[in-house]
Design an enzyme around this catalytic site. Sequence first.
Site, short mmCIF file in Angstrom:
data_model
loop_
_atom_site.label_atom_id
_atom_site.label_comp_id
_atom_site.label_asym_id
_atom_site.label_seq_id
_atom_site.Cartn_x
_atom_site.Cartn_y
_atom_site.Cartn_z
N GLU A 66 0.94 -1.12 0.15
CA GLU A 66 -0.04 -0.03 -0.06
C GLU A 66 0.82 1.09 -0.10
O GLU A 66 1.67 1.39 0.68
CB GLU A 66 -0.99 -0.08 1.25
CG GLU A 66 -1.56 1.40 1.64
CD GLU A 66 -2.32 1.18 2.93
OE1 GLU A 66 -2.64 0.05 3.45
OE2 GLU A 66 -2.37 2.40 3.50
N LYS A 116 -10.71 -2.11 7.60
CA LYS A 116 -9.24 -1.76 8.23
C LYS A 116 -9.64 -1.63 9.58
O LYS A 116 -10.36 -0.52 9.98
CB LYS A 116 -8.50 -0.78 7.59
CG LYS A 116 -7.38 -0.26 8.14
CD LYS A 116 -6.59 0.78 7.49
CE LYS A 116 -5.47 1.53 8.05
NZ LYS A 116 -4.44 2.20 7.24
N ARG A 127 0.75 10.02 1.11
CA ARG A 127 0.95 11.21 2.47
C ARG A 127 2.32 12.20 1.62
O ARG A 127 2.84 12.92 2.68
CB ARG A 127 1.37 10.55 3.32
CG ARG A 127 0.33 9.79 4.33
CD ARG A 127 0.56 9.33 5.49
NE ARG A 127 -0.17 8.30 5.92
CZ ARG A 127 0.03 7.40 6.81
NH1 ARG A 127 0.92 7.58 7.64
NH2 ARG A 127 -0.83 6.54 7.23
#
Length: 208
Positions: free
Chosen positions: A41, A128, A45
């Site tokens: 993943e 998640k 950011r």
Amino acid sequence: MSTDLASVLDSRILPVLTVPRAATAGPLAEALVQGGARCAEVTFRTPDAEQALKAMATHGGLTVGAGTVLTPEQAERAVAAGARFVVSPGFDAEVVAKCVELGVPVLPGIATATELLRALRAGIDTVKLFPAEALGGVQMLRSLAAPFTQARFVPTGGIGLAHVSAYLAHPAVLAIGGSWMATAAHLEHGEYAAIRRLTAEAVARSAA
Ligand code: 3PG
């Protein structure tokens, strides 16, 4: 898009990456594959996240998704960059709807029973659990999973090698995610041997 989350995550270990520069994407993907990872993943950011995702998505051996997707627009950009799945730290109905529209599997974050109910009502059965360790770790997972027998979880947040076996032993856990295999410091300093070793340790532990 024919992939579903269960097949994306069948290797049960999801390295979460915050890639500082797109130029690191190639050696990073190589180190992860050599360590035995099959998915990764790339978090949205850093300014280079989309470029890094693109580069990693074209590297053989890894199914690459986008993380820290906070808006429907980011979901669109992630899919355009080659993301095969989308992860968000929280549950947002518009992000989920956009991913459904785009035909990309989505893994929204939840931290409470109420959020999990919302996700289930939106047609999401795999979430998640974030931030897993801060929420109470495996004990929190057990308590939350008990009334929601249809839900599957990908605990993430504060997890390290020592926690791998306990989380994966729970029948509702599809996979676990974490940045400990490839931290920002590893990536900043090009420590690919460490990334390979930490990934291999996690993969071995997940199979034990
Ligand atoms: C995430 O975005 O999923 C988390 O930041 C990963 O959590 P960790 O850095 O505590 O592993």
